[in-house]
Design a protein around this motif. Structure first.
Motif, short mmCIF file in Angstrom:
data_model
loop_
_atom_site.label_atom_id
_atom_site.label_comp_id
_atom_site.label_asym_id
_atom_site.label_seq_id
_atom_site.Cartn_x
_atom_site.Cartn_y
_atom_site.Cartn_z
N LEU A 32 0.87 -1.18 0.00
CA LEU A 32 0.00 0.00 0.00
C LEU A 32 0.91 1.24 0.00
O LEU A 32 1.01 1.98 0.97
N TYR A 33 1.56 1.46 -1.14
CA TYR A 33 2.63 2.44 -1.19
C TYR A 33 2.13 3.87 -1.01
O TYR A 33 2.77 4.67 -0.33
N LEU A 34 1.00 4.19 -1.63
CA LEU A 34 0.48 5.55 -1.48
C LEU A 34 0.07 5.81 -0.03
O LEU A 34 0.30 6.90 0.50
N THR A 35 -0.52 4.81 0.60
CA THR A 35 -0.89 4.96 2.01
C THR A 35 0.37 5.09 2.88
O THR A 35 0.38 5.87 3.85
N SER A 36 1.43 4.38 2.53
CA SER A 36 2.69 4.52 3.25
C SER A 36 3.24 5.94 3.13
O SER A 36 3.69 6.53 4.11
N VAL A 37 3.17 6.49 1.93
CA VAL A 37 3.60 7.88 1.71
C VAL A 37 2.72 8.83 2.51
O VAL A 37 3.20 9.82 3.09
N LEU A 38 1.42 8.55 2.53
CA LEU A 38 0.49 9.37 3.32
C LEU A 38 0.92 9.42 4.77
O LEU A 38 0.87 10.49 5.41
N TYR A 39 1.36 8.30 5.31
CA TYR A 39 1.75 8.28 6.72
C TYR A 39 3.08 8.98 6.98
O TYR A 39 3.35 9.41 8.10
N VAL A 40 3.91 9.11 5.94
CA VAL A 40 5.08 9.98 6.07
C VAL A 40 4.62 11.42 6.25
O VAL A 40 5.14 12.17 7.09
N LEU A 41 3.62 11.81 5.44
CA LEU A 41 3.05 13.15 5.58
C LEU A 41 2.38 13.30 6.94
O LEU A 41 2.52 14.34 7.61
N PHE A 42 1.65 12.26 7.38
CA PHE A 42 1.04 12.28 8.72
C PHE A 42 2.10 12.52 9.79
O PHE A 42 1.87 13.28 10.73
N LEU A 43 3.24 11.84 9.66
CA LEU A 43 4.30 11.98 10.65
C LEU A 43 4.77 13.43 10.75
O LEU A 43 4.92 13.96 11.86
N ALA A 44 4.97 14.06 9.59
CA ALA A 44 5.39 15.46 9.60
C ALA A 44 4.32 16.35 10.21
O ALA A 44 4.61 17.27 11.00
N LEU A 45 3.05 16.10 9.87
CA LEU A 45 1.95 16.89 10.42
C LEU A 45 1.80 16.66 11.92
O LEU A 45 1.45 17.60 12.66
N CYS A 46 2.07 15.45 12.38
CA CYS A 46 1.98 15.18 13.81
C CYS A 46 3.04 15.95 14.59
O CYS A 46 2.77 16.45 15.69
N VAL A 47 4.24 16.03 14.04
CA VAL A 47 5.28 16.82 14.69
C VAL A 47 4.85 18.29 14.73
O VAL A 47 5.00 18.96 15.76
#
Length: 217
Positions: free
Chosen positions: A179-194
């Motif tokens: 689920l590569y796009l979802t994995s990329v989404l969670y990279v974005l989530f990580l930045a937004l969480c910080v």
């Protein structure tokens, strides 16, 4: 028309990343998820209806990808999102708007005990009753995410740390499940969480500084 007929098009490929097709549901999950977290960072009440749309989309994707605990988690999320929506509007003193607060020791203890028990139970259930290839990691991320959602619903500052921990596991987990796009989404989530952690901490500190200190008697 059946439910499968209505939802089936969301599983159709929108495009292909390498040799792996990416469904329309995953694309829409990407967009609604990014908007949702951005709204949470800004403490905007609209994050809740957007979040409900996001978890419904992700639930469909996870069932298709064999992440059954995460799929079931989305149904729980719908309930928690509705509760969080109400809490943000009326969960403050005197049913006023809720403000950012810190997690108490009692809440940390309760979340820790519930988290260990839920992870153990879900791991066993997924191993015994499903064909999940990642039962422990599926269970662990499910448990952390539930705890983080509870914290978010109560505007607990430390809920961002839980989301960060979950995202650090989700990123390689979704890549492993293709689920590569979802994995990329969670990279974005990580930045937004910080960014959310920094913003909420700044807002909480500013409110503490503006609160008058009672005079000594």
């Amino acid at each position: 028309m059946s439910l499968h007929d209505l939802l089936g098009p969301l599983l159709h490929p929108a495009f292909t990343l390498g040799s792996t097709p990416t469904s329309w549901g995953e694309v829409l999950g990407f967009v609604t998820g990014a908007v949702n977290v951005w709204l949470v960072v800004r403490q905007h009440i609209a994050n809740w209806p957007v979040g409900i749309a996001n978890v419904l989309l992700l639930g469909l994707i996870f069932v298709d990808g064999g992440l059954y605990a995460d799929a079931g988690l989305q149904g729980v999320y719908v309930v928690l999102q509705a509760w969080g929506w109400w809490q943000w509007l009326y969960g403050g003193q005197g049913r006023t708007e809720l403000v950012t607060q810190r997690t108490s020791r009692a809440e940390w203890a309760g979340l820790a005990v519930a988290g260990v028990a839920a992870t153990a139970l879900l791991t066993w259930m997924l191993s015994a009753w499903t064909d999940s290839t990642v039962p422990f990691w599926d269970a662990l991320t499910t448990t952390i995410s539930l705890a983080a959602t509870y914290g978010q619903s109560r505007k607990l500052l430390e809920s961002w740390w839980l989301w960060i921990a979950a995202d650090l596991i989700y990123i390689p987990l979704y890549a492993y499940k293709h689920l590569y796009l979802t994995s990329v989404l969670y990279v974005l989530f990580l930045a937004l969480c910080v960014a959310g952690l920094v913003a909420w901490r700044r807002e909480w500190a500013a409110r503490q500084a503006a609160t008058p200190v009672p005079a000594a008697t």
